[in-house]
Design an enzyme around this catalytic site. Structure first.
Site, PDB file in Angstrom:
ATOM      1  N   SER A 471       0.806  -1.202   0.000  1.00 20.95           N
ATOM      2  CA  SER A 471       0.000   0.000   0.000  1.00 20.95           C
ATOM      3  C   SER A 471       0.854   1.275   0.000  1.00 20.95           C
ATOM      4  CB  SER A 471      -0.960  -0.042   1.189  1.00 20.95           C
ATOM      5  OG  SER A 471      -2.064   0.781   0.971  1.00 20.95           O
ATOM      6  N   ASP A 482      10.632   5.521  -9.782  1.00 21.73           N
ATOM      7  CA  ASP A 482      10.308   6.245 -11.013  1.00 21.73           C
ATOM      8  C   ASP A 482      11.178   7.480 -11.190  1.00 21.73           C
ATOM      9  OD1 ASP A 482       8.414   4.372 -11.603  1.00 21.73           O
ATOM     10  OD2 ASP A 482       6.700   5.548 -10.900  1.00 21.73           O
ATOM     11  N   LYS A 497      -0.824  -4.294  -3.140  1.00 19.30           N
ATOM     12  CA  LYS A 497      -2.129  -3.754  -2.738  1.00 19.30           C
ATOM     13  C   LYS A 497      -2.217  -2.299  -3.183  1.00 19.30           C
ATOM     14  CE  LYS A 497      -5.261  -2.971   1.128  1.00 19.30           C
ATOM     15  NZ  LYS A 497      -5.376  -1.512   0.996  1.00 19.30           N
TER      16      LYS A 497
END
Length: 706
Positions: A471, A482, A497
């Site tokens: 999460s 990224d 998740k």
């Protein structure tokens, strides 16, 4: 929709919810049962992330899930029962729309009848010994085991199930006797006949206890099971909480636990460890793990109490106790199926141990900082209080003042928490820009940005994750990946998740109802990385994947029935930080070290063996064959007994401000010493430090201390 739902607490915790409401309820209330169905249908259709059609497919899900929930081991219903139940297989959706619960009443009523008749069955079967020389087997693959054709075959299912339970107990007792004989040469072992009689008596006692506790449950308890079969048709993280379950949930979230510091869940007859509370007694002791099953509980040197089949609330009363007292748990290990007695000294599990903490270590003449973040915490009722983002900022500042040259952020087993803090913590490592995208049903994704241009840390960064990082942890790790701001190292991929749940009290949607209707934990949003890909199912793939015991195991979001699919949205506008001059070289070097490291390769072999064991579902019911197979497994397990034994030359210390606190707080000091001892023995931290020490910034000027 967003305005209405904003009043509820948004949590990103990796949820593990108990299927059964193991508590006394207020009894049957047909009108209330219908009201709950009406309200759930209303909320889910309007606000759940998925616009779900209540059609024949949905009806079939509820049909299958509820029957399996009541009879997961195929010990009550027969194919004759299912033939009668099947009249509702494709009409439950229509019943729900009309708040009709005839399907529930039929199946529940039959279940009560089968419970009564099965009591006589197991008591009769356990009166005499089984034939342990007969060559036969039992399949524990209950998901694929067909229901018995008729009452005669059902009785044979019971016979094999009880026989297997007795074999397990006999073998366990034989192993315990073997250890006692090693310690005491005068110890007299019991014969097989005596062990068998004792085991059979214990199984009978446990079955009687189980049925006593089942009889304590009332209609509303089983109705909660039915409601969870309904709401799980939307996704596996949406669940109904009865008023008493909701009350326990609120207590659990209060931040203070007593006992061994573990969250427990009842699955079938067994009490499972769901989570160890960071800093708690079980966590510090180190032997207990999530997924382990507690079989017996003893108070210090007292006789152990068998808790198999025991009501969860009752089992907890045996496990809990006064601070400083000893509890001995007989545990079946999830990872390899071995049985182990674990001694734990009970304590008060303080909220402090859920907060950020840091350590300093020297390597090749330079200092490095390690920050452990157990969850992305926040007090939604008082945002002026401490939270994960504020604490991370302070901890980084402290480490900068101590002169560290690089930073490890440890998110292993961090199940998530507040989205707000995840975004703010991400912003500590970049100047400004997007951190994550979130999307409501039928709407364009919203880009959540860090708008603070201040960078709290612009030096080398390594982020540690594992298969239980979920999460909000995945949001932070994905953003750092990224942006190429840090190296992600750990398990092959994180949990996966990528959804957000809100806790919705049902009474808010049904004004003036005289009693508590419970609550719905409902999925309302989905996460997306700034590169456009969802963290759902896929999670975050590590830049450097380290072998672990879980490398080949089947678990994670991708293994949950009904999990929402992976998809992608448009990429957000961002630029990579281009921070390092040797980013790919460092990753390559680490991968080569791991490939040449015998210990990591042994861990990989161990993980493959565990995977083979996970796929094993058929066991012999011939005692000699059962024992021979068990001995082979024990011997193989012994070969891997020392693969995690490691100790580095590094010394870990607390920041200076904590060392000052130690003068007045010996408990805090002991906790940190235990943590540092574990860090020293952590082969994964050691490789993360190797990576961190090799990273070179294009701009070598770290932030000025301030």
């Amino acid at each position: 929709m967003k305005t209405k739902l904003s009043i509820y607490i948004v949590t990103l915790l990796l949820s593990v919810s108990n299927l059964f409401a193991h508590s006394r309820s207020e009894g049957s209330d047909p009108e209330k049962d219908k009201v709950i169905v009406y309200v759930l249908n209303n909320i889910l259709s309007r606000y759940h992330y998925v616009k779900k059609q209540l059609d024949d497919d949905f009806s079939e899900h509820v049909y299958t899930d509820f029957i399996n929930a009541l009879d997961p081991r195929r010990r009550y219903f027969t194919q004759e029962d299912l033939e009668e139940f099947s009249q509702y297989k494709f009409t439950i959706d229509n019943q729900l729309k009309e708040t009709n619960i005839d399907f529930y009443k039929l199946v529940y009523g039959r279940f009560l009848q089968k419970l009564e008749s099965s009591k006589e069955a197991y008591r009769t079967l356990l009166k005499v010994p089984f034939n342990y020389k007969k060559k036969e087997s039992i399949s524990l693959d209950y998901d694929n085991l067909p229901f018995a054709k008729d009452a005669e075959e059902l009785l044979d299912y019971w016979r094999k199930d009880l026989k297997f339970s007795i074999l397990e107990r006999i073998h366990m007792e034989e192993l315990e006797q073997k250890e006692k004989a090693k310690e005491d040469a005068s110890f007299q072992k019991k014969s097989f006949e005596v062990l068998e009689q004792d085991a059979r008596a214990k199984v009978l006692e446990n079955m009687n206890d189980l049925y006593t506790r089942i009889e304590e449950l009332e209609n509303s308890d089983w109705y909660s099971v039915f409601l969870n079969s309904v709401v799980s048709g939307f996704d596996p993280h949406t669940s109904y909480m009865s008023p008493k379950v909701k009350s326990r949930f609120d207590q659990d979230m209060s931040g203070k636990l007593e006992g061994i510091g573990a969250r427990l869940q009842k699955k079938g007859m067994y009490t499972h460890i769901v989570e160890l509370i960071s800093g708690g007694p079980a966590w510090k002791q180190g032997d207990l793990e999530a997924g382990d099953i507690i079989l017996k509980v003893a108070q210090a040197d007292g006789e152990p109490t068998d808790i198999v089949g025991m009501r969860l609330d009752d089992a907890i009363t045996f496990i809990k106790g006064k601070k400083g007292s000893e509890v001995r748990l007989t545990v079946k290990k999830k990872i390899d199926g071995s049985t182990k007695v674990i001694s734990i000294i009970r304590d008060v599990v303080e909220l402090e141990e859920t907060f950020v903490k840091s350590s300093i270590v020297e390597k090749k003449g330079k200092k490095y900082g390690i920050i452990h973040l157990p969850r992305f915490y926040i007090d939604f009722n008082d945002t002026s209080r401490r939270d994960a983002a504020k604490d991370m900022e302070k901890e980084i500042q402290t480490l900068k003042e101590e002169g560290v040259s690089g930073l490890i952020v440890d998110l292993r087993s961090n199940g998530g928490g507040s989205l707000k803090t995840a975004i703010e913590i991400g912003g500590l490592f970049i100047d400004k820009g997007p951190i994550v995208q979130v999307k409501y049903r039928g709407e364009d994704p919203l880009v959540k940005n860090d708008i603070d241009e201040k960078i709290q840390w612009n030096g080398p960064l390594v982020v540690m994750v594992n298969e239980f990082s979920a999460s909000a942890s995945e949001i932070f790790a994905a953003a750092m990946q990224d942006y190429k701001r840090g190296v992600i190292i750990g398990g092959k991929q994180t949990y996966g998740k990528g959804t957000v749940q809100n806790l919705v009290p049902l009474n808010r949607f049904y004004d003036n109802y005289p009693s508590d209707l419970g609550a719905l934990k409902m999925t309302i949003q989905k996460f997306y990385r700034i590169n456009g890909g969802s963290t759902q199912i896929e999670g975050v793939y590590s830049d450097i994947a380290l072998p672990s015991r879980y490398s080949y195991m089947d678990f994670g979001e991708r293994d949950l029935d009904g999990a929402l699919p992976w998809d992608k949205v448009q990429q957000a506008k961002y630029k990579t930080t281009n921070s390092y001059s040797n980013f790919q070289d460092v990753i390559y070097n680490s991968k080569q070290r791991v490939l040449k490291n015998d210990q990591f390769q042994k861990v990989n072999d161990y993980a493959k063996w565990l995977k083979d064991g996970q796929d094993k579902n058929v066991y012999s019911l011939n005692y000699n064959l059962y024992k021979a197979n068990s001995d082979m497994e024990d011997a193989k397990r012994e070969q891997f007994s020392n693969i995690f034994k490691f100790e580095s030359n590094s010394e870990f210390t607390s920041p200076k401000y904590e060392q000052e606190l130690f003068k007045k707080d010996s408990v805090l000091e002991s906790k940190r010493l235990a943590w540092h001892k574990n860090l020293k023995k952590d082969m994964y931290v050691n490789e993360a430090l190797n990576v961190l020490s090799e990273l070179k910034m294009k701009n070598n000027n770290l932030l000025v201390k301030h």
